[in-house]
Design a protein around this motif. Structure first.
Motif, PDB file in Angstrom:
ATOM      1  N   ILE A  42      -5.336   9.754  -8.139  1.00 60.05           N
ATOM      2  CA  ILE A  42      -6.478   9.530  -9.032  1.00 60.05           C
ATOM      3  C   ILE A  42      -7.796   9.897  -8.353  1.00 60.05           C
ATOM      4  N   ASN A  43      -7.725  10.509  -7.175  1.00 60.53           N
ATOM      5  CA  ASN A  43      -8.931  11.078  -6.563  1.00 60.53           C
ATOM      6  C   ASN A  43      -8.508  12.298  -5.757  1.00 60.53           C
ATOM      7  N   PRO A  44      -9.478  13.157  -5.409  1.00 58.02           N
ATOM      8  CA  PRO A  44      -9.109  14.432  -4.762  1.00 58.02           C
ATOM      9  C   PRO A  44      -8.449  14.262  -3.395  1.00 58.02           C
ATOM     10  N   TRP A  45      -8.502  13.070  -2.817  1.00 62.76           N
ATOM     11  CA  TRP A  45      -7.921  12.849  -1.488  1.00 62.76           C
ATOM     12  C   TRP A  45      -6.451  12.490  -1.563  1.00 62.76           C
ATOM     13  N   MET A  46      -6.026  11.990  -2.693  1.00 59.34           N
ATOM     14  CA  MET A  46      -4.645  11.495  -2.812  1.00 59.34           C
ATOM     15  C   MET A  46      -3.680  12.649  -3.054  1.00 59.34           C
ATOM     16  N   HIS A  47      -2.609  12.682  -2.270  1.00 58.95           N
ATOM     17  CA  HIS A  47      -1.519  13.637  -2.512  1.00 58.95           C
ATOM     18  C   HIS A  47      -0.233  12.859  -2.305  1.00 58.95           C
ATOM     19  N   THR A  48       0.537  12.724  -3.364  1.00 59.61           N
ATOM     20  CA  THR A  48       1.705  11.844  -3.261  1.00 59.61           C
ATOM     21  C   THR A  48       2.691  12.334  -2.203  1.00 59.61           C
ATOM     22  N   GLU A  49       2.610  13.646  -1.887  1.00 60.92           N
ATOM     23  CA  GLU A  49       3.557  14.141  -0.870  1.00 60.92           C
ATOM     24  C   GLU A  49       3.098  13.787   0.549  1.00 60.92           C
ATOM     25  N   VAL A  50       1.860  13.293   0.690  1.00 56.73           N
ATOM     26  CA  VAL A  50       1.375  12.861   2.013  1.00 56.73           C
ATOM     27  C   VAL A  50       1.251  11.337   1.991  1.00 56.73           C
ATOM     28  N   GLY A  51       2.376  10.658   2.153  1.00 61.77           N
ATOM     29  CA  GLY A  51       2.378   9.202   2.076  1.00 61.77           C
ATOM     30  C   GLY A  51       1.985   8.576   3.409  1.00 61.77           C
TER      31      GLY A  51
ATOM     32  N   PHE B 214       0.826  -1.207   0.000  1.00 63.70           N
ATOM     33  CA  PHE B 214       0.000   0.000   0.000  1.00 63.70           C
ATOM     34  C   PHE B 214       0.867   1.267   0.000  1.00 63.70           C
ATOM     35  N   GLY B 215       0.383   2.287  -0.645  1.00 62.67           N
ATOM     36  CA  GLY B 215       1.071   3.573  -0.646  1.00 62.67           C
ATOM     37  C   GLY B 215       0.262   4.559  -1.479  1.00 62.67           C
TER      38      GLY B 215
ATOM     39  N   VAL C 164     -13.099   2.646  14.019  1.00 63.83           N
ATOM     40  CA  VAL C 164     -11.760   2.076  13.847  1.00 63.83           C
ATOM     41  C   VAL C 164     -10.916   3.113  13.102  1.00 63.83           C
ATOM     42  N   ASP C 165      -9.759   3.434  13.643  1.00 69.38           N
ATOM     43  CA  ASP C 165      -8.912   4.423  12.983  1.00 69.38           C
ATOM     44  C   ASP C 165      -8.257   3.805  11.741  1.00 69.38           C
ATOM     45  N   VAL C 166      -8.622   4.307  10.601  1.00 65.98           N
ATOM     46  CA  VAL C 166      -7.972   3.864   9.352  1.00 65.98           C
ATOM     47  C   VAL C 166      -7.374   5.092   8.646  1.00 65.98           C
ATOM     48  N   GLY C 167      -6.864   6.004   9.454  1.00 65.74           N
ATOM     49  CA  GLY C 167      -6.362   7.290   8.949  1.00 65.74           C
ATOM     50  C   GLY C 167      -5.333   7.176   7.843  1.00 65.74           C
ATOM     51  N   GLU C 168      -4.490   6.145   7.909  1.00 65.51           N
ATOM     52  CA  GLU C 168      -3.469   6.001   6.858  1.00 65.51           C
ATOM     53  C   GLU C 168      -4.110   5.704   5.500  1.00 65.51           C
ATOM     54  N   PHE C 169      -5.253   5.007   5.548  1.00 70.27           N
ATOM     55  CA  PHE C 169      -5.930   4.643   4.287  1.00 70.27           C
ATOM     56  C   PHE C 169      -6.770   5.808   3.746  1.00 70.27           C
ATOM     57  N   LEU C 170      -7.218   6.676   4.675  1.00 74.87           N
ATOM     58  CA  LEU C 170      -7.965   7.863   4.226  1.00 74.87           C
ATOM     59  C   LEU C 170      -7.081   8.745   3.343  1.00 74.87           C
ATOM     60  N   LYS C 171      -5.752   8.655   3.551  1.00 78.13           N
ATOM     61  CA  LYS C 171      -4.831   9.435   2.705  1.00 78.13           C
ATOM     62  C   LYS C 171      -4.918   9.002   1.243  1.00 78.13           C
ATOM     63  N   ALA C 172      -5.426   7.798   1.012  1.00 74.69           N
ATOM     64  CA  ALA C 172      -5.617   7.329  -0.365  1.00 74.69           C
ATOM     65  C   ALA C 172      -7.076   7.440  -0.780  1.00 74.69           C
ATOM     66  N   GLY C 173      -7.912   8.026   0.112  1.00 75.10           N
ATOM     67  CA  GLY C 173      -9.317   8.219  -0.239  1.00 75.10           C
ATOM     68  C   GLY C 173     -10.187   7.007   0.024  1.00 75.10           C
TER      69      GLY C 173
END
Lengths: 405, 275
Positions: free
Chosen positions: B13-22, B7-8, B243-252
């Protein structure tokens, strides 16, 4: 008007897709007709509807089709224009589509493309830069040329849209209208062309009678004041304009009303010879050999002109293009952007220009002879509005009106 | 589900994704394991699909395809970045005995992320299908005939809710969380005709990803739960587990995106509640 048929299928009733599509059609100010409709019997059966869409122009249709495609509506049938590559330079493929000067659209890959400058009696060439009318002699090997009628629509002449220009004249050519009013309206159209965004150019097509009637100084005033943006004429008009300014005569007859001078019949040859000595009209102006008149003002104010030659020309002036195909091409190159064309007592050049003009160009044909106007219309320049009057009086009033500004 | 080994956020490809926020790989792994544990504790069984290098979004198995009984309709992804997932998803379903039925070429459809069923006792199930950003309405007819289920097409109106499962979460036969910002008025009318008691989320609530929840019986496993939403869900008898899934929210993607329900049967005879 453009008409297309689209098909919409699926659970389009329960999903409100059909009402949504119909709403989208209406909100684009387009029209629809339900050609066919099959409603599913159970809630698992798809429904299907065939819709005929009508829009006023190709741009609206293309946008509508793109929007409806997202809603699942697809174009039915293949009504694209057929194109065939040209094999020989200057020779069109068999069955080529012959153009009119009316607004024309071609359908390629399901998209309607506007023909950039419709000119009558040409072929349609469609490539990645768009669709354009190309005269027969100008096609090159490999040019994709439209053949047949399929996938080409032509918008019929719409007088209603141009009421602002034409409402004051109901008949095509008339000698029964008050001239002062007509001149004022033509002046308004010339002003409107210059005010438009982007500004429209005003083209003057001039016959020698402009000079013979004594209107040369009035036309020169209009050129000097910036009202004329491009000028087409022949050897005769330019010669007599130059003759009258160099020698004070037009075809040997004194412009000041004196009796014909000795040897007056050769004055125009003297004028031509003088310009030929300098190499061009512009050179004669530059060296002070020509100090007034329409051609002088054109050179001074950088108004482009095209002088087209004919077989009976004397001289001719060095600026005259004697290859008629090259002359027509030179005229063509100045036409994009022309909003108003004034045909001033010219038969040959008016008809030649009429052949090249898109029907959307407001065209006023001023001639003492009603036949010229009829001839223009008979040759397909339906947009030409005839004003039967003496061109000298007309130009004087027009210059007085416009040069007041 | 598919573990976040690869995952990374390596493309946008969606408004939530920012490659600089991995995402942090270790934290992502811990959040994923916690989600699996929570779902298991709620009564779900979890099957794992192996992840693959170069396919960072494969964790979001909701988009693998649409499942009904023993049938699997693989997704047709909009973006080339995710298209490599489909052969692996298809192979897994085939090796697990599913009848794989392909959508006809031409349109895109991103699996259960854009296709959520509503089950009402005694009424034929209906599959609500979203379209515009990732899926095309042209695929809905094929889904309907391949799975034998009536579909309702709803257009998604806001690209922040680029999949249906970000603005719509069926809870049971009568209730669902619905973010009205995600739909146009036609879509809202369709949803309201199917859901007698919608829990309408305002935009702020919906942007917390609370609609991207997994419903296991009476338990709603949520990535976030705004207080008003929690009170209503509890008043309706649901247990809310955040359930905290904050890391996955970075990918939308939230809880729902990380799962694909297998216990779904859209055929007419079934009236069971699936998640």
């Amino acid at each position: 008007m453009i008409t297309e048929t689209v098909e919409l299928a699926g659970h389009i009733l329960d999903s409100l897709t059909l009402p949504k599509v119909l709403d989208m059609v209406i909100s684009r100010e387009a029209d629809y007709r339900i050609v066919e409709m099959e409603v599913g019997r159970t809630n698992l059966d798809p429904s299907r509807v065939l819709l005929e869409l009508t829009t006023g122009d190709s741009e609206t249709m293309n946008k509508l089709i793109a929007e409806l495609h997202i809603q699942g509506a697809n174009l039915v049938g293949d009504a694209d224009a057929e194109v065939v590559a040209c094999e020989t330079a200057g020779v069109l493929p068999a069955g080529f589509y012959a153009t009119t000067n009316l607004p024309t659209r071609v359908r390629i890959g399901g998209t309607w493309i506007e023909v950039s400058y419709p000119e009558m009696d040409c072929a349609l060439v469609v490539d990645e830069t768009g669709a354009r009318a190309v005269p027969m002699h100008a096609v090159r090997p490999g040019d994709p040329v439209v053949v047949g009628q399929r996938g080409v629509t032509v918008e019929p002449p719409r007088r209603a849209r141009d009421r602002s220009a034409f409402e004051f004249m109901n008949s095509d050519a008339s000698s029964e209208k008050p001239k002062g009013l007509i001149v004022a309206r033509v002046a308004d159209r010339v002003r409107a062309a210059h005010r438009a965004t982007p500004p429209g150019k005003v083209l003057a097509v001039c016959g020698p009678a402009v000079i013979h009637t004594g209107a040369g100084p009035d036309l020169a005033r209009l050129v000097a004041a910036g009202w004329i943006d491009v000028l087409f004429a022949g050897n005769g008009f330019a010669t007599h304009d130059i003759e009258s300014n160099m020698l004070g005569t037009s075809l040997g007859v004194s412009m000041a009303g004196e009796a014909s001078g000795e040897e007056g019949h050769s004055n125009h040859l003297v004028a031509i010879n003088e310009v030929r000595r300098h190499g061009s009209i512009a050179a004669a102006v530059k060296r002070g050999a020509l100090t007034g008149g329409v051609m002088f003002e054109c050179c001074t104010h950088h108004v482009p002109f095209v002088l087209g030659g004919s077989v009976r020309d004397d001289g001719p002036l060095p600026d005259v293009i004697t290859d008629v195909v090259a002359a027509a091409d030179a005229m063509r190159s100045h036409l994009p952007g022309v909003g108003v064309a004034l045909m001033l007592a010219s038969t040959l050049h008016a008809i030649a220009t009429g052949n090249l003009l898109a029907a959307s160009v407001e065209t006023f044909c001023i001639d003492i002879n009603q036949a010229v106007v009829t001839k223009l219309a008979d040759r397909g320049s339906h947009q030409a509005l005839g004003i039967v009057t003496d061109v000298g009086l007309f130009l004087r009033e027009l210059a007085d009106n416009l040069c007041r500004d | 589900m598919c573990p976040p080994d690869n995952f990374g956020v390596v493309y946008e490809i969606n408004p939530w994704m920012h490659t600089e926020v991995g995402p942090d790989p270790d934290l992502a792994r811990a959040q994923f394991d916690n989600l699996v544990a929570t779902l298991t504790a709620s009564g779900a069984e979890v099957e794992m699909l192996p992840s693959e290098t170069g396919l960072p979004d494969m964790v979001f198995t909701a988009n693998a395809g649409v499942v009904s009984g023993g049938t699997f309709v693989p997704a047709r992804f909009r973006h080339p970045q995710r298209q490599g997932e489909t052969p692996l998803d298809t192979a897994w379903f085939r090796s697990n005995g599913y009848d794989v039925r392909e959508l006809p070429a031409g349109g895109c459809q991103e699996g259960a992320g854009d296709a959520l069923p509503i089950f009402s006792p005694g009424i034929r199930p209906v599959l609500v299908c979203g379209y515009r950003f990732r899926s095309d309405i042209s695929t809905h007819g094929a889904i309907s005939s391949l799975l034998g289920v009536p579909t309702r097409s709803v257009e998604l109106a806001d690209d922040r809710f680029y999949h249906l499962d970000l603005c719509f979460c069926p809870l049971n036969g009568r209730r669902a969380m619905v973010a009205s910002a995600g739909f146009d008025r036609y879509g809202m009318a369709v949803i309201e005709s199917l859901v007698p008691e919608p829990l309408i989320l305002d935009t702020e609530e919906a942007l917390s990803f609370c609609a991207n929840s997994v419903v296991v019986g009476d338990v709603v496993v949520m990535p976030a739960c705004p207080p008003r939403v929690g009170r209503i869900l509890e008043s309706w008898g649901f247990s809310v587990v955040v359930v905290d899934v904050g890391e996955f929210l970075k990918a939308g993607g939230g809880c729902r995106c990380l799962t694909l329900a297998l216990d779904v049967d859209l055929s007419d005879t079934c009236d069971s509640q699936a998640t």
